[in-house]
Design an enzyme around this catalytic site. Sequence first.
Site, PDB file in Angstrom:
ATOM      1  N   ASP A  89      -7.438  -2.838   9.740  1.00  0.00           N
ATOM      2  CA  ASP A  89      -7.020  -1.618   9.585  1.00  0.00           C
ATOM      3  C   ASP A  89      -7.571  -0.501  10.437  1.00  0.00           C
ATOM      4  OD1 ASP A  89      -5.689   0.321   8.373  1.00  0.00           O
ATOM      5  OD2 ASP A  89      -6.625   0.276   6.419  1.00  0.00           O
ATOM      6  N   GLU A 120      -2.230 -11.070  14.882  1.00  0.00           N
ATOM      7  CA  GLU A 120      -2.612 -12.271  14.600  1.00  0.00           C
ATOM      8  C   GLU A 120      -2.900 -12.455  12.979  1.00  0.00           C
ATOM      9  OE1 GLU A 120      -6.798 -14.613  15.493  1.00  0.00           O
ATOM     10  OE2 GLU A 120      -6.688 -12.671  16.122  1.00  0.00           O
ATOM     11  N   ASN A 124     -12.239  -3.455   4.402  1.00  0.00           N
ATOM     12  CA  ASN A 124     -11.574  -3.707   5.980  1.00  0.00           C
ATOM     13  C   ASN A 124     -12.455  -4.580   6.599  1.00  0.00           C
ATOM     14  OD1 ASN A 124      -9.344  -1.987   5.219  1.00  0.00           O
ATOM     15  ND2 ASN A 124     -10.414  -0.106   5.817  1.00  0.00           N
ATOM     16  N   GLU A 181       0.897   3.589   2.372  1.00  0.00           N
ATOM     17  CA  GLU A 181       1.397   3.701   3.825  1.00  0.00           C
ATOM     18  C   GLU A 181       2.416   2.531   4.344  1.00  0.00           C
ATOM     19  OE1 GLU A 181      -1.540   4.081   6.588  1.00  0.00           O
ATOM     20  OE2 GLU A 181      -2.331   5.994   5.838  1.00  0.00           O
ATOM     21  N   ALA A 182       1.956   1.285   3.854  1.00  0.00           N
ATOM     22  CA  ALA A 182       2.362   0.338   4.614  1.00  0.00           C
ATOM     23  C   ALA A 182       2.389  -1.117   3.591  1.00  0.00           C
ATOM     24  CB  ALA A 182       1.545  -0.164   6.008  1.00  0.00           C
ATOM     25  N   ASP A 184     -12.793   4.036   9.073  1.00  0.00           N
ATOM     26  CA  ASP A 184     -12.512   3.680   7.672  1.00  0.00           C
ATOM     27  C   ASP A 184     -13.111   2.191   7.393  1.00  0.00           C
ATOM     28  OD1 ASP A 184     -11.549   3.912   5.012  1.00  0.00           O
ATOM     29  OD2 ASP A 184      -9.608   2.941   5.473  1.00  0.00           O
ATOM     30  N   VAL A 194       2.061  -5.334   4.177  1.00  0.00           N
ATOM     31  CA  VAL A 194       1.617  -6.365   5.039  1.00  0.00           C
ATOM     32  C   VAL A 194       2.289  -7.774   4.661  1.00  0.00           C
ATOM     33  CG1 VAL A 194      -0.153  -7.572   6.366  1.00  0.00           C
ATOM     34  CG2 VAL A 194      -0.486  -5.135   5.475  1.00  0.00           C
ATOM     35  N   GLY A 234       0.782  -1.113  -0.020  1.00  0.00           N
ATOM     36  CA  GLY A 234       0.078  -0.240   0.056  1.00  0.00           C
ATOM     37  C   GLY A 234       0.791   1.220   0.143  1.00  0.00           C
ATOM     38  N   ILE A 269      -5.041 -13.724   9.919  1.00  0.00           N
ATOM     39  CA  ILE A 269      -6.291 -14.415   9.703  1.00  0.00           C
ATOM     40  C   ILE A 269      -6.408 -15.148   8.506  1.00  0.00           C
ATOM     41  CG2 ILE A 269      -8.879 -13.883   9.427  1.00  0.00           C
ATOM     42  CD1 ILE A 269      -7.661 -12.653  12.194  1.00  0.00           C
TER      43      ILE A 269
HETATM   44  N1  LIG Z   1      -4.100  -9.869  10.278  1.00  0.00           N
HETATM   45  C1  LIG Z   1      -4.373  -9.980   8.968  1.00  0.00           C
HETATM   46  N2  LIG Z   1      -4.363 -11.299   8.303  1.00  0.00           N
HETATM   47  C2  LIG Z   1      -4.584 -11.580   7.320  1.00  0.00           C
HETATM   48  N3  LIG Z   1      -4.595 -10.690   6.358  1.00  0.00           N
HETATM   49  C3  LIG Z   1      -4.281  -9.280   6.627  1.00  0.00           C
HETATM   50  C4  LIG Z   1      -4.404  -8.940   8.088  1.00  0.00           C
HETATM   51  N4  LIG Z   1      -4.237  -7.583   8.213  1.00  0.00           N
HETATM   52  C5  LIG Z   1      -3.958  -6.936   6.674  1.00  0.00           C
HETATM   53  N5  LIG Z   1      -4.028  -8.141   5.956  1.00  0.00           N
HETATM   54  C6  LIG Z   1      -4.176  -8.035   4.547  1.00  0.00           C
HETATM   55  O1  LIG Z   1      -3.502  -6.864   3.975  1.00  0.00           O
HETATM   56  C7  LIG Z   1      -4.215  -5.864   3.603  1.00  0.00           C
HETATM   57  C8  LIG Z   1      -3.965  -4.492   3.806  1.00  0.00           C
HETATM   58  O2  LIG Z   1      -3.985  -4.549   5.294  1.00  0.00           O
HETATM   59  P1  LIG Z   1      -4.389  -3.127   5.853  1.00  0.00           P
HETATM   60  O3  LIG Z   1      -5.583  -2.470   5.174  1.00  0.00           O
HETATM   61  O4  LIG Z   1      -4.168  -3.100   7.495  1.00  0.00           O
HETATM   62  O5  LIG Z   1      -3.088  -2.104   5.216  1.00  0.00           O
HETATM   63  P2  LIG Z   1      -3.402  -0.743   4.480  1.00  0.00           P
HETATM   64  O6  LIG Z   1      -1.840  -0.499   4.183  1.00  0.00           O
HETATM   65  O7  LIG Z   1      -4.035   0.365   5.426  1.00  0.00           O
HETATM   66  O8  LIG Z   1      -3.843  -0.925   3.321  1.00  0.00           O
HETATM   67  P3  LIG Z   1      -4.539   0.078   2.399  1.00  0.00           P
HETATM   68  O9  LIG Z   1      -3.759   1.052   2.073  1.00  0.00           O
HETATM   69  O10 LIG Z   1      -4.988  -0.772   1.223  1.00  0.00           O
HETATM   70  O11 LIG Z   1      -5.979   0.334   2.985  1.00  0.00           O
HETATM   71  C9  LIG Z   1      -5.839  -6.407   3.965  1.00  0.00           C
HETATM   72  O12 LIG Z   1      -6.734  -5.806   2.804  1.00  0.00           O
HETATM   73  C10 LIG Z   1      -5.558  -7.772   3.910  1.00  0.00           C
HETATM   74  O13 LIG Z   1      -5.798  -8.354   2.821  1.00  0.00           O
END
Ligand SMILES: Nc1ncnc2c1ncn2[C@@H]1O[C@H](COP(=O)(O)OP(=O)(O)OP(=O)(O)O)[C@@H](O)[C@H]1O
Length: 266
Positions: free
Chosen positions: A209, A146, A198, A61-62, A193, A64, A59, A148
């Site tokens: 998120d 954790e 999410n 910002e981040a 959000d 994962v 993403g 998922i």
């Molecule tokens: N705990 C988790 N277990 C499994 N998959 C996860 C988990 N956390 C995040 N993900 C996966 O990673 C993706 C991005 O996570 P998250 O929305 O927290 O990050 P983000 O960088 O804020 O994303 P975005 O910028 O797309 O909103 C999620 O849509 C999901 O598919």
Amino acid sequence: MERLDREIAEVLGLTEKREKDSELFKVFSEVFDRTTVETISYFYRRGKIERLYGVLSTGKEANVFAGYDAKGNRIAVKIYRTYTTEFRRIWEYLAADPRVGYLPKDIRKLVFVWTRREFKNLQRAMKYAVRAPEPIAFRNNILIMEYIGDEMPAPRLKDVEKDLELKDFEELYDFAMGAIERLWKRGDMVHGDLSEYNILIWNEPVIIDWSQATVKRNRMSLTLLYRDIRNIINYFGKKGVSVEDPEEKFRELAGDELWERNLRSL
Ligand SMILES: Nc1ncnc2c1ncn2[C@@H]1O[C@H](COP(=O)(O)OP(=O)(O)OP(=O)(O)O)[C@@H](O)[C@H]1O
């Protein structure tokens, strides 16, 4: 530096296979600076991250990652970029949060505050029995939680919507509205959000998120509450669920707070 390199190679599984072309390694080398590498090593030495084996998402910002700890438990590892174009937005959200005291000028340190806040938000959501990934640890720009899913990560509601029936949407609507209500009324908190992107669909739905989630006392909280209500009602309304009226729902939930704020501004 050599020890760090060795540890990182271990975490990424690069010692076993020549995998320098893998997606994992590409994403890794593109965005990981020294702080990130050191923080991963820190967790590695403590058994919190044994291996990162897959990219769950990249993403703005981040990123994962999927991984596991030294005991073999699967984990999700969210790694914030330490230089981000989202700096302004992060700053604004943090500045409005009464829980956050001093705001560092340094972008990197601001991201650390952001990461820590998401960890605290996850803890708070769990405390009020709103389903979220269990927070495991955080340090600097890294949050471990954790995971998922199983071999495959849990899909987002958006990814599986075409396979769902009206009954499923009705249940999910109740889940989402129930979460908004419980967070606000019992937890004095708002996700901010909440959407079909999410919510992960697993044995039970799980809300992810929590980076922009905040407390009722935040001056932005009513705007965020309204946003969540509107997004959820719009989405499920389009799926045929007989939904509540967003304005009414907002007034029902925000009533006391609106009243208090008006009194305070007299
Ligand atoms: N705990 C988790 N277990 C499994 N998959 C996860 C988990 N956390 C995040 N993900 C996966 O990673 C993706 C991005 O996570 P998250 O929305 O927290 O990050 P983000 O960088 O804020 O994303 P975005 O910028 O797309 O909103 C999620 O849509 C999901 O598919």
